[in-house]
Design a protein around this motif. Structure first.
Motif, short mmCIF file in Angstrom:
data_model
loop_
_atom_site.label_atom_id
_atom_site.label_comp_id
_atom_site.label_asym_id
_atom_site.label_seq_id
_atom_site.Cartn_x
_atom_site.Cartn_y
_atom_site.Cartn_z
N GLY A 197 0.78 -1.23 0.00
CA GLY A 197 0.00 0.00 0.00
C GLY A 197 0.82 1.27 0.00
O GLY A 197 0.26 2.37 -0.15
N LEU A 198 2.13 1.18 0.16
CA LEU A 198 2.99 2.36 0.18
C LEU A 198 3.37 2.72 -1.26
O LEU A 198 3.72 1.85 -2.05
CB LEU A 198 4.23 2.08 1.00
N ASP A 199 3.29 4.00 -1.58
CA ASP A 199 3.64 4.48 -2.93
C ASP A 199 5.14 4.77 -2.95
O ASP A 199 5.60 5.76 -2.39
CB ASP A 199 2.84 5.74 -3.25
N ILE A 200 5.90 3.89 -3.60
CA ILE A 200 7.36 3.98 -3.58
C ILE A 200 7.87 4.43 -4.95
O ILE A 200 7.45 3.90 -5.98
CB ILE A 200 7.99 2.61 -3.23
N ALA A 201 8.75 5.41 -4.95
CA ALA A 201 9.38 5.86 -6.19
C ALA A 201 10.58 4.96 -6.47
O ALA A 201 11.69 5.23 -6.01
CB ALA A 201 9.80 7.32 -6.07
N TRP A 202 10.35 3.88 -7.18
CA TRP A 202 11.41 2.90 -7.41
C TRP A 202 12.46 3.42 -8.37
O TRP A 202 12.12 4.06 -9.36
CB TRP A 202 10.81 1.61 -7.97
N PRO A 203 13.72 3.13 -8.10
CA PRO A 203 14.77 3.48 -9.07
C PRO A 203 14.68 2.55 -10.27
O PRO A 203 14.03 1.50 -10.21
CB PRO A 203 16.07 3.25 -8.28
N PRO A 204 15.33 2.91 -11.38
CA PRO A 204 15.32 2.01 -12.54
C PRO A 204 15.92 0.65 -12.19
O PRO A 204 16.76 0.54 -11.29
CB PRO A 204 16.19 2.75 -13.57
N ILE A 205 15.49 -0.38 -12.91
CA ILE A 205 16.06 -1.71 -12.71
C ILE A 205 17.55 -1.66 -13.03
O ILE A 205 17.97 -1.08 -14.02
CB ILE A 205 15.36 -2.73 -13.63
N ASP A 206 18.33 -2.29 -12.17
CA ASP A 206 19.78 -2.39 -12.37
C ASP A 206 20.20 -3.80 -12.00
O ASP A 206 20.21 -4.16 -10.82
CB ASP A 206 20.49 -1.35 -11.50
N THR A 207 20.52 -4.62 -12.99
CA THR A 207 20.86 -6.02 -12.73
C THR A 207 22.18 -6.16 -11.98
O THR A 207 22.47 -7.23 -11.45
CB THR A 207 20.93 -6.82 -14.04
N ALA A 208 22.97 -5.10 -11.92
CA ALA A 208 24.23 -5.16 -11.16
C ALA A 208 24.01 -4.90 -9.68
O ALA A 208 24.90 -5.16 -8.87
CB ALA A 208 25.22 -4.15 -11.72
N ARG A 209 22.82 -4.40 -9.33
CA ARG A 209 22.54 -4.11 -7.93
C ARG A 209 22.08 -5.39 -7.24
O ARG A 209 21.08 -6.00 -7.64
CB ARG A 209 21.46 -3.03 -7.82
N ARG A 210 22.77 -5.80 -6.23
CA ARG A 210 22.48 -7.05 -5.53
C ARG A 210 21.65 -6.75 -4.29
O ARG A 210 22.19 -6.62 -3.19
CB ARG A 210 23.79 -7.76 -5.15
#
Length: 417
Positions: A197-210
């Motif tokens: 239910g929280l509106d989160i401003a997600w960063p772009p997908i980054d496959t290098a981010r673990r």
């Protein structure tokens, strides 16, 4: 006296209670929260402001000729009329959880207040255009919300604050969301309480981010496999859609797609792909190995079109700095499994073939993927480990940036010293 059925969904969920299941079995916990507010020092107007913020303004006690405390007392009476129920998975009983935070009470309280103050500061800096795009809690509401952790209870204040953020659809940047999750962990809350239910401003997908807590990608898919897979597309879909809490939607599909494309575009022979899958999944090998990889890629693309349509899949350069380190671990293990086989009750694949395929992945495709598959193979072949080996694996996992519990999947293989 009001009956339970006369309480609105907003009233029940005001304090963070999910009433969508289990016949509203949280009456005792709700009563503890209600009594805490009724007996607390804040003025009635402050409690009314908190109530209206948490309930979305849908039911104003003042409009019905009663104070906020009067309405809370009615709820307490309603809950008292029902026998208490203990719901598995909920927080501890009130007698224990009220005191659980006290050793760090000041610090926790201050962190909750800082979270509320941070939203107030963000609200003040928003442009007129941003303000017109949605609602924000007023300064009076935020001030009232700050009184709860200070003058009532930090944990209750945190839940009411989260509820208000969700009601007002306040967009939260990822860094602030991470702080909320960390604070929730200190209260013993599941990640879903903060996330849903929280509106989160997600960063772009980054496959290098673990940022996955456990395994991910192709090795994770292999770990989900079992002998009785019937609907391969459906099973792949579950893994591709399995974003962890705190991950940008579509991340699970993106990392699985990248792993799959690495294998699909490599010179790894079909028989080696089959050996690799069998060794990592302990399920029967597939004769259509390249078609299998294409199916996985197709399902991942379907998921990404839904969850992250702006994302353009790409295969990042492999991280090769740990290739020699991972290769040493694979080669050290190879002699110990020379007489074993993966999927011994299905279509056995010699462990030597599996280890050869792993070497190919580590040296010619991606050491990261190779190490993750290696961990899976250790489980499949029930390879006994020394504490020293396990410690080395953890160190490698840390250098790759794996999540907290990723390498611990193999800790049951450590032999008693």
């Amino acid at each position: 006296m009001a009956s339970v059925d006369h309480l609105s969904a907003d009233e029940w969920s005001m304090l963070g209670y999910d009433t969508s299941h289990d016949d509203r079995g949280y009456a005792e916990e709700l009563r503890e929260d209600v009594r805490g507010l009724v007996e607390s020092p804040p003025a009635d107007e402050a409690i009314r402001a908190v109530w209206r913020a948490a309930a979305g303004g849908g039911w104003d006690p003042a409009a019905h000729g009663m104070s906020a405390r009067d309405r809370l007392r009615r709820i307490d009476e309603t809950c008292a009329a029902r026998p208490p129920r203990k719901v598995p998975g909920r927080r501890p009983e009130p007698s224990s959880w009220w005191g659980a935070w006290r050793p760090a009470a000041d610090e926790v309280r201050d962190d909750v207040v800082a979270g509320i103050a941070g939203i107030a500061e963000a609200a003040e800096t928003r442009s007129c255009r941003e303000r017109s795009a949605g609602f924000l809690p007023s300064p009076d509401i935020l001030s009232a919300l700050e009184e709860v952790p200070v003058r009532v209870h930090p944990e209750l204040g945190f839940r009411l604050f989260l509820r208000a953020l969700k009601v007002y659809s306040v967009r939260i940047e990822k860094a602030r969301y991470d702080r909320f999750q960390a604070l929730g962990e200190r209260f013993g809350h599941p990640a879903a309480l903060i996330d849903l239910g929280l509106d989160i401003a997600w960063p772009p997908i980054d496959t290098a981010r673990r940022d996955a807590t456990w395994d991910f990608g192709f090795s994770h898919l292999a770990g989900q496999a079992h002998q009785d897979w019937r609907d391969s597309r459906g099973e792949i879909r579950k893994t591709a859609a399995g974003d962890d809490f705190g991950q940008t939607p579509g991340s699970a599909a993106a990392v699985l797609l990248e792993d799959t494309l690495r294998l699909l575009r490599s010179a790894l022979p079909d028989a080696a792909v089959t050996a690799l899958w069998t060794g990592a999944s302990n399920s029967p090998g597939r004769t259509d190995s390249r078609d299998w990889l294409r199916l996985i890629a197709d399902v991942c693309r379907e998921r990404l079109r839904e969850a992250a349509p702006a994302y353009t899949p790409a295969v990042a350069p492999a991280r090769t700095e740990l290739a020699d380190t991972v290769l040493r671990e694979v080669r050290e293990t190879a002699p110990a499994v020379a007489d074993k086989a993966a999927s011994p009750h299905g279509h056995p694949v010699p462990a030597t073939d599996v280890m050869d395929a792993l070497e190919h992945v580590v040296t010619r495709i991606d050491p990261d993927l190779g190490f993750r598959l290696f961990l899976r193979v250790l489980i499949t072949l029930s390879v006994p480990l020394t504490q020293e080996q396990y410690d080395r694996y953890r160190a490698i996992g840390e250098r790759f940036g794996y999540g907290e519990y990723h390498v611990s999947d193999v800790d049951h293989l450590i032999e008693a010293g």
